[in-house]
Design an enzyme around this catalytic site. Structure first.
Site, PDB file in Angstrom:
ATOM      1  N   GLY A  38      22.363  26.978  23.801  1.00 16.56           N
ATOM      2  CA  GLY A  38      23.060  27.428  22.764  1.00 16.56           C
ATOM      3  C   GLY A  38      22.029  27.654  21.502  1.00 16.56           C
ATOM      4  N   LYS A  93      23.232  18.642  36.726  1.00 17.98           N
ATOM      5  CA  LYS A  93      23.554  17.555  36.112  1.00 17.98           C
ATOM      6  C   LYS A  93      24.743  17.677  35.170  1.00 17.98           C
ATOM      7  CE  LYS A  93      20.389  14.426  34.470  1.00 17.98           C
ATOM      8  NZ  LYS A  93      18.985  13.976  34.061  1.00 17.98           N
ATOM      9  N   ASN A 101      31.295  11.939  32.921  1.00 15.92           N
ATOM     10  CA  ASN A 101      31.208  11.284  31.317  1.00 15.92           C
ATOM     11  C   ASN A 101      32.078  11.657  30.553  1.00 15.92           C
ATOM     12  OD1 ASN A 101      28.788   9.715  32.145  1.00 15.92           O
ATOM     13  ND2 ASN A 101      27.542  11.471  31.008  1.00 15.92           N
ATOM     14  N   TYR A 147      24.476  26.474  40.293  1.00 15.21           N
ATOM     15  CA  TYR A 147      25.509  26.909  39.489  1.00 15.21           C
ATOM     16  C   TYR A 147      26.523  26.528  40.036  1.00 15.21           C
ATOM     17  CZ  TYR A 147      28.303  29.248  36.113  1.00 15.21           C
ATOM     18  OH  TYR A 147      29.143  29.638  35.059  1.00 15.21           O
ATOM     19  N   LYS A 151      29.819  23.968  39.680  1.00 16.54           N
ATOM     20  CA  LYS A 151      31.318  24.102  39.084  1.00 16.54           C
ATOM     21  C   LYS A 151      32.296  23.557  40.118  1.00 16.54           C
ATOM     22  CE  LYS A 151      30.478  26.263  35.269  1.00 16.54           C
ATOM     23  NZ  LYS A 151      30.982  25.531  33.816  1.00 16.54           N
ATOM     24  N   ARG A 188      22.561  38.506  32.095  1.00 19.10           N
ATOM     25  CA  ARG A 188      23.705  38.870  32.379  1.00 19.10           C
ATOM     26  C   ARG A 188      23.593  40.538  32.272  1.00 19.10           C
ATOM     27  NH1 ARG A 188      27.447  34.221  29.964  1.00 19.10           N
ATOM     28  NH2 ARG A 188      25.779  34.197  28.425  1.00 19.10           N
TER      29      ARG A 188
END
Length: 328
Positions: A38, A93, A101, A147, A151, A188
């Site tokens: 990010g 993770k 969490n 990935y 998910k 992408r």
């Protein structure tokens, strides 16, 4: 007192747009991000606001938020092939430990939690278009497995908390989404094509270009997510635009949009790259009263204008050399 929402992945593409939406809706927004993919640039405009706060934190470690929480939106995860091939362990993770969490936090705070799942749980689908009942065709040890399986586990543990602990949960399966704040050169297909066009390079199509994608503008995606969070539906819901297009056709659309004269070149298709992507959005229509509103021509123009406004160094910044040719 304002309702309080925690949004993880807040400095990412979708997370930052969700922060915008929830601040406009009158929530107190707590953004959280470890900034591994990010950018603070995406939320800089929110930092002066009284009812926005930012926590620099990796949710794979214990998550603490003071005070009450009404909602948690879990959008922390690498989401492009370049990212999750470069940082596979962190990807696994954040989908497993990070989700665990946050579910524990949601339970402690009696908060409703929405997780961002993905159309990648369907893998290279044998059913078309993809409905929520389809279990998928995923290679757990292939390059995309870190990935896809993160998910899929995320969905499984979320449903376990919903069933066993009676936690209020929501699951959105996000199909290809685009718009301002995407990162150029992140692997992408849309930013890859636009970046190549702006640099005067030929557009790279992997495979023969017959594979399909369905692109949803970010504002439509955010609206669908917001409606799902506020609904009483706990099972997964596809949110995406069913307007399917081949990658070869999409490359031609980008060439027309940008007014460039480059040609399309073809390279071998990466392993396990899905051949078809098209959401069945019947559930979203019936349960949420949602369907996309922004036409691809309009959405692409707004996205292209954003990319054109970026400084030149952003246009030429290269991603990790080992993964620069992996486009999904």
């Amino acid at each position: 007192m304002k309702e309080r929402v925690l949004i993880t992945g807040a400095a990412g593409f979708l997370g930052s747009h969700l922060c915008d939406r929830f601040t406009k809706e009158g929530f107190h927004v707590i953004g959280m991000d470890n900034l591994i993919t990010g950018s603070m640039n995406n939320i800089a405009h929110l930092m002066p606001l009284e009812h926005f706060e930012f926590h620099h934190h990796d949710i794979s470690k214990f998550v603490h938020v003071s005070g009450k929480l009404d909602y948690i939106l879990h959008f922390a995860s690498p989401a492009s092939p370049i990212d999750y091939l470069k940082i596979p362990i962190q990807t696994l993770k954040v989908g497993s430990l990070g989700t665990h969490n946050l579910l524990g936090l949601a339970r402690a705070k009696s908060a409703r939690m929405l997780i961002a799942s993905t159309s990648e749980v369907y893998g290279d689908p044998l059913v078309h278009p993809q409905t929520e009942e389809y279990y998928g065709n995923v290679n757990p040890i292939g390059p995309r497995g870190v990935y896809d399986e993160a998910k899929r586990f995320q969905e499984a543990i979320t449903m376990a908390y919903h069933t066993y602990h009676k936690l209020e949960t929501r699951i959105v399966r996000i199909f290809n989404t685009y718009g301002p704040r995407m990162r150029l050169n992140d692997g992408r297909v849309l930013p890859a094509f636009v970046g190549q066009a702006l640099r005067g390079e030929d557009l790279t199509v992997f495979g023969d270009g017959s594979q399909t994608r369905s692109f949803c503008y970010v504002n439509d995606q955010v609206e669908g997510i917001f409606r799902l969070l506020m609904s009483d539906y706990a099972l997964p819901v596809n949110i995406g635009n069913p307007d399917e297009i081949t990658i070869a056709q999409f490359a031609e659309e980008i060439i027309k949009l940008t007014g460039t004269t480059q040609k399309v070149i073809y390279k071998p298709l990466p392993k396990d790259d899905p051949m078809q992507r098209q959401p069945n959005i019947t559930k979203a229509k019936e349960i949420l009263g949602w369907e996309p509103k922004v036409d691809r021509t309009e959405g692409l123009k707004m996205t292209y204008d954003f990319f054109k406004s970026l400084p030149e160094e952003k246009l030429y910044k290269k991603e990790h050399k080992s993964f620069k040719n992996y486009i999904s």
